[in-house]
Design a protein around this motif. Structure first.
Motif, short mmCIF file in Angstrom:
data_model
loop_
_atom_site.label_atom_id
_atom_site.label_comp_id
_atom_site.label_asym_id
_atom_site.label_seq_id
_atom_site.Cartn_x
_atom_site.Cartn_y
_atom_site.Cartn_z
N ALA A 26 0.83 -1.21 0.00
CA ALA A 26 0.00 0.00 0.00
C ALA A 26 0.86 1.26 0.00
CB ALA A 26 -0.93 -0.01 1.21
N CYS A 52 -5.90 -8.80 -1.95
CA CYS A 52 -5.32 -7.51 -1.60
C CYS A 52 -5.28 -6.60 -2.83
CB CYS A 52 -3.91 -7.68 -1.05
SG CYS A 52 -3.12 -6.10 -0.62
N ASP A 54 -3.78 -3.90 -3.32
CA ASP A 54 -2.52 -3.18 -3.48
C ASP A 54 -1.45 -4.02 -4.18
OD1 ASP A 54 -3.40 -0.82 -2.03
OD2 ASP A 54 -3.32 -2.08 -0.25
N GLN A 156 -2.58 -0.18 10.33
CA GLN A 156 -3.90 -0.81 10.24
C GLN A 156 -4.71 -0.24 9.08
OE1 GLN A 156 -6.23 -0.97 14.00
NE2 GLN A 156 -7.68 0.31 12.90
N ASP A 157 -4.59 1.07 8.87
CA ASP A 157 -5.33 1.73 7.79
C ASP A 157 -4.75 1.40 6.41
OD1 ASP A 157 -7.00 2.90 9.64
OD2 ASP A 157 -5.90 4.78 9.74
N LEU A 158 -3.55 0.82 6.38
CA LEU A 158 -2.92 0.44 5.12
C LEU A 158 -3.12 -1.03 4.78
CD1 LEU A 158 0.48 2.31 5.61
CD2 LEU A 158 -1.25 2.87 3.88
N HIS A 160 -5.36 -3.74 3.53
CA HIS A 160 -6.61 -3.83 2.76
C HIS A 160 -6.81 -5.25 2.26
CE1 HIS A 160 -5.04 0.41 1.71
NE2 HIS A 160 -5.84 0.52 2.76
N HIS A 162 -10.12 -7.53 0.34
CA HIS A 162 -11.49 -7.54 -0.14
C HIS A 162 -12.34 -8.46 0.73
CE1 HIS A 162 -10.74 -5.18 -3.68
NE2 HIS A 162 -9.86 -6.03 -4.17
N LYS A 163 -13.55 -8.04 1.05
CA LYS A 163 -14.48 -8.88 1.79
C LYS A 163 -15.41 -9.61 0.83
CE LYS A 163 -15.88 -7.86 5.82
NZ LYS A 163 -16.54 -7.36 7.05
N SER A 253 -14.74 -13.41 6.51
CA SER A 253 -15.34 -12.16 6.04
C SER A 253 -16.81 -12.06 6.42
CB SER A 253 -15.17 -12.08 4.52
OG SER A 253 -15.79 -10.95 3.99
N ALA A 271 -7.69 -8.15 9.69
CA ALA A 271 -7.60 -7.37 8.45
C ALA A 271 -8.94 -7.27 7.73
CB ALA A 271 -6.56 -8.00 7.52
#
Length: 329
Positions: A26, A52, A54, A156-158, A160, A162-163, A253, A271
């Motif tokens: 990311a 991911c 990224d 944590q904010d970086l 990513h 997919h759910k 998820s 995550a």
């Protein structure tokens, strides 16, 4: 360093390690939005890389190491890689990267073979550091002039992933629409200390069946050890050794929460943004300081010996999750 076009992150160890390496991708994408970021890893974590946004491409270490040396070098050359970051040091990968004439080869100076295979050597030690694993990974981004002192909240904010938006038949069969879906992942394949199975059993017994749908997960190798627990509670959903990693990611998820020891599933769930309770021993190198799960809903408990973690405290945290869920609905 000139603007690279293709950067490879090499990390060929386990699920949790790979998850905590993804913020690197990311950060690279933030600085170089148009570059290609590839991830070199073992096939069994490919589903994580695919989830991911990224990371643009997966490079199979299993496939690469099955080739003869000349073919492996040619394969790397054909990928037109500008830089490779050896996050998990592997002597053979470092040798191949040099032979493939990758321009920037970045690794820790604490591996002797990096002194002959890498031209960018970063002086840091994982063994003696008080930093979190994800923060340690950032040290290897120094040649790109990227920040290496981010907080865990920033990391944590970086992170990513997919759910799952459309769970398949298998996942639907494990979930309950009218109850809190709680995954229990009791074992660790021997990677760290484990909260006793007797306490997981007591936890299942203490959770009201009308409020909780409990799903026990684990690998096929753990089936035998978990069988007595599953037989004792026939209403528990059995997901031990029956799911691919991609399907397991979908399950996490769609679930509401997970209780697990310090394992890859704990990091995956964090995550993915669900409630997580990680159980840790206070052992240097295996503790919260190094392996805290990164997620907005992640919580942890630890004790000098992991079996000292209180069942009542675990129950209190899970009950709070379920009460919050009821309040929202």
């Amino acid at each position: 360093m000139d603007k690279p076009q293709h950067i490879v992150i090499s990390r060929t160890d386990n699920i949790g390690d790979v998850v905590l390496t993804l913020p690197m991708a990311a950060l690279l994408k933030q600085k170089y939005p148009h570059i290609k970021v590839s991830f070199l890893a073992r096939d069994y974590v490919k589903s994580i890389i695919s989830a991911c946004p990224d990371v643009d491409a997966f490079i199979s270490w299993d496939g690469l190491r099955s080739l003869d040396e000349r073919s492996a070098i040619d394969t790397l050359r054909d990928l037109q890689i500008d830089a490779i970051i050896h996050v998990f040091p592997q002597k053979k990968i470092a040798k191949l990267a040099k032979a493939a004439k990758i321009n920037w080869r970045i690794g820790s100076s604490h591996r002797w073979y990096h002194w002959v295979s890498c031209n960018q050597r970063i002086d840091f030690s994982r063994k003696n550091s008080s930093l979190h694993e994800a923060q340690l990974n950032l040290q290897l981004l120094q040649p790109f002039n990227l920040p290496n002192n981010l907080t865990l909240v920033q990391l944590q904010d970086l992170l990513h992933l997919h759910k799952c938006e459309r769970p398949g038949v298998k996942i639907k069969s494990l979930l309950a629409m009218d109850r809190f879906n709680l995954v229990l992942h009791p074992l660790t394949n021997g990677n760290t200390e484990e909260w006793p199975l007797s306490k997981f059993s007591a936890l299942i017994k203490a959770l009201p069946e009308e409020r909780f749908n409990i799903i026990v997960s684990g690998t096929a190798n753990e089936k035998e050890r978990l069988q007595p627990l599953l037989k004792q509670y026939p209403n528990v959903q059995d997901a031990v050794g029956t799911l691919s990693l991609a399907t397991f990611i979908d399950l996490l998820s769609c679930a509401n929460g997970i209780v697990a020891n310090s394992t890859g599933p704990m990091h995956l769930a964090a995550a993915l943004g669900i409630h997580v309770l990680g159980l840790f021993p206070e052992v240097k190198g295996k503790d919260i300081g190094r392996w805290l799960p990164l997620g907005e809903k992640a919580e942890v408990l630890s004790a000098a010996s992991i079996d000292l973690i209180s069942l009542d405290r675990v129950l209190q945290i899970i009950t709070n999750w379920q009460n919050e869920s009821d309040a929202r609905n």
